[in-house]
Structures are given as C-alpha cells and as structure tokens.
Design a protein around this motif. Structure first.
Motif, PDB file in Angstrom:
ATOM      1  N   GLY A  15       0.812  -1.215   0.000  1.00 23.59           N
ATOM      2  CA  GLY A  15       0.000   0.000   0.000  1.00 23.59           C
ATOM      3  C   GLY A  15       0.839   1.255   0.000  1.00 23.59           C
ATOM      4  N   ARG A  16       1.903   1.256   0.801  1.00 24.05           N
ATOM      5  CA  ARG A  16       2.796   2.405   0.882  1.00 24.05           C
ATOM      6  C   ARG A  16       3.467   2.683  -0.467  1.00 24.05           C
ATOM      7  NH1 ARG A  16       5.713   0.358   4.798  1.00 24.05           N
ATOM      8  NH2 ARG A  16       4.174   0.398   6.358  1.00 24.05           N
ATOM      9  N   ILE A  17       3.902   1.633  -1.131  1.00 22.08           N
ATOM     10  CA  ILE A  17       4.557   1.763  -2.443  1.00 22.08           C
ATOM     11  C   ILE A  17       3.578   2.336  -3.460  1.00 22.08           C
ATOM     12  CG2 ILE A  17       5.509   0.449  -4.377  1.00 22.08           C
ATOM     13  CD1 ILE A  17       6.676  -1.473  -2.195  1.00 22.08           C
ATOM     14  N   ILE A  18       2.369   1.809  -3.482  1.00 23.56           N
ATOM     15  CA  ILE A  18       1.361   2.269  -4.435  1.00 23.56           C
ATOM     16  C   ILE A  18       0.992   3.726  -4.167  1.00 23.56           C
ATOM     17  CG2 ILE A  18      -1.069   1.971  -5.116  1.00 23.56           C
ATOM     18  CD1 ILE A  18      -0.513  -1.092  -4.856  1.00 23.56           C
ATOM     19  N   LYS A  19       0.811   4.065  -2.904  1.00 26.85           N
ATOM     20  CA  LYS A  19       0.448   5.439  -2.555  1.00 26.85           C
ATOM     21  C   LYS A  19       1.549   6.412  -2.962  1.00 26.85           C
ATOM     22  CE  LYS A  19      -1.360   8.152   1.280  1.00 26.85           C
ATOM     23  NZ  LYS A  19      -1.833   8.049   2.674  1.00 26.85           N
ATOM     24  N   GLN A  20       2.797   6.045  -2.698  1.00 22.46           N
ATOM     25  CA  GLN A  20       3.911   6.923  -3.048  1.00 22.46           C
ATOM     26  C   GLN A  20       4.020   7.112  -4.560  1.00 22.46           C
ATOM     27  OE1 GLN A  20       5.848   8.720  -0.797  1.00 22.46           O
ATOM     28  NE2 GLN A  20       6.263   9.758  -2.710  1.00 22.46           N
ATOM     29  N   LYS A  21       3.823   6.038  -5.320  1.00 26.77           N
ATOM     30  CA  LYS A  21       3.879   6.131  -6.783  1.00 26.77           C
ATOM     31  C   LYS A  21       2.756   7.015  -7.303  1.00 26.77           C
ATOM     32  CE  LYS A  21       5.237   4.811 -10.966  1.00 26.77           C
ATOM     33  NZ  LYS A  21       4.837   5.828 -11.898  1.00 26.77           N
ATOM     34  N   ARG A  22       1.574   6.844  -6.758  1.00 31.25           N
ATOM     35  CA  ARG A  22       0.432   7.674  -7.168  1.00 31.25           C
ATOM     36  C   ARG A  22       0.714   9.142  -6.896  1.00 31.25           C
ATOM     37  NH1 ARG A  22      -3.357  10.097  -4.334  1.00 31.25           N
ATOM     38  NH2 ARG A  22      -3.139   8.885  -2.426  1.00 31.25           N
ATOM     39  N   LYS A  23       1.241   9.432  -5.729  1.00 32.21           N
ATOM     40  CA  LYS A  23       1.544  10.822  -5.381  1.00 32.21           C
ATOM     41  C   LYS A  23       2.659  11.379  -6.260  1.00 32.21           C
ATOM     42  CE  LYS A  23      -0.266  11.081  -0.777  1.00 32.21           C
ATOM     43  NZ  LYS A  23      -0.116  11.845   0.456  1.00 32.21           N
ATOM     44  N   ASN A  24       3.668  10.566  -6.534  1.00 34.63           N
ATOM     45  CA  ASN A  24       4.752  10.999  -7.424  1.00 34.63           C
ATOM     46  C   ASN A  24       4.221  11.323  -8.817  1.00 34.63           C
ATOM     47  OD1 ASN A  24       6.605  10.650  -5.368  1.00 34.63           O
ATOM     48  ND2 ASN A  24       7.415   8.735  -6.172  1.00 34.63           N
ATOM     49  N   ASP A  25       3.204  10.588  -9.243  1.00 33.14           N
ATOM     50  CA  ASP A  25       2.583  10.814 -10.554  1.00 33.14           C
ATOM     51  C   ASP A  25       1.543  11.939 -10.503  1.00 33.14           C
ATOM     52  OD1 ASP A  25       4.118   8.778 -11.550  1.00 33.14           O
ATOM     53  OD2 ASP A  25       2.504   7.302 -11.630  1.00 33.14           O
ATOM     54  N   ARG A  26       1.366  12.536  -9.319  1.00 37.37           N
ATOM     55  CA  ARG A  26       0.430  13.643  -9.092  1.00 37.37           C
ATOM     56  C   ARG A  26      -1.009  13.272  -9.459  1.00 37.37           C
ATOM     57  NH1 ARG A  26       4.050  18.952 -10.549  1.00 37.37           N
ATOM     58  NH2 ARG A  26       5.651  18.425  -9.031  1.00 37.37           N
ATOM     59  N   LEU A  27      -1.381  12.063  -9.051  1.00 36.95           N
ATOM     60  CA  LEU A  27      -2.755  11.601  -9.259  1.00 36.95           C
ATOM     61  C   LEU A  27      -3.485  11.614  -7.926  1.00 36.95           C
ATOM     62  CD1 LEU A  27      -2.088   8.444 -11.466  1.00 36.95           C
ATOM     63  CD2 LEU A  27      -3.077  10.594 -12.241  1.00 36.95           C
ATOM     64  N   THR A  28      -4.746  12.013  -7.948  1.00 32.60           N
ATOM     65  CA  THR A  28      -5.574  11.875  -6.753  1.00 32.60           C
ATOM     66  C   THR A  28      -5.962  10.410  -6.646  1.00 32.60           C
ATOM     67  OG1 THR A  28      -7.669  12.217  -7.890  1.00 32.60           O
ATOM     68  CG2 THR A  28      -6.518  14.195  -7.055  1.00 32.60           C
ATOM     69  N   LEU A  29      -6.461  10.041  -5.507  1.00 28.06           N
ATOM     70  CA  LEU A  29      -6.944   8.675  -5.306  1.00 28.06           C
ATOM     71  C   LEU A  29      -8.036   8.361  -6.324  1.00 28.06           C
ATOM     72  CD1 LEU A  29      -6.388   6.321  -3.385  1.00 28.06           C
ATOM     73  CD2 LEU A  29      -8.155   7.209  -1.912  1.00 28.06           C
ATOM     74  N   GLU A  30      -8.926   9.301  -6.525  1.00 30.26           N
ATOM     75  CA  GLU A  30     -10.026   9.126  -7.466  1.00 30.26           C
ATOM     76  C   GLU A  30      -9.519   8.968  -8.903  1.00 30.26           C
ATOM     77  OE1 GLU A  30     -14.397  11.111  -8.312  1.00 30.26           O
ATOM     78  OE2 GLU A  30     -12.867  12.299  -7.312  1.00 30.26           O
TER      79      GLU A  30
END
Length: 78
Positions: free
Chosen positions: A10-25
C-alpha cells in the motif's frame, strides 16, 4: 524495497500515485478499480483481491520481482 506486508504494498502504491500527481479518485479511474478498493489497497487492507492489486501495480508502472530464499541453514552442507 523489501515487501513483508500488505501495508508495504500500500505504501509503495500510494507513493507512486503521489509521485505521478494523481488523486486517489484519478488513479482508481485510470486503473479501472473503485475508489473504495484503491483506498483499501493504499491503507494495507489484507483482504483486497490479488488480481486487482496486480492490475493497479501494472497500471501505475510498478515492477515487482520475487526472489526465492533458500531454506538451508548457514554452514549446512547440501
């Protein structure tokens, strides 16, 4: 990074999403999963479906590598 728990994934996925500047949605929509699933995955929920986890990992461009360990004890002869 060594992965030992659902929280680690979960931590890895969240960090990648944030690095890609994507919201959760946005990430959920791009990866074809629900917002609730994506949230549960990032929070380390252990009961998420593996096929969907792999779908998200692939979609976000995260590579996983399995490294088999040996069961031999140090110093033991084979």
């Amino acid at each position: 990074m060594k992965i030992a728990s659902a929280e680690d994934i979960g931590r890895i996925i969240k960090q990648k999403r944030k690095n890609d500047r994507l919201t959760l949605e946005e990430a959920a929509a791009v990866c074809g999963v629900s917002y609730a699933f994506m949230s549960a995955l990032e929070n380390g929920k252990e009961t998420v479906r593996l096929n969907k986890v792999l779908q998200v990992i692939k979609c976000l461009g995260i590579e996983l590598e399995a490294k088999p360990r040996t069961w031999a004890t140090p110093g033991a002869e084979s």
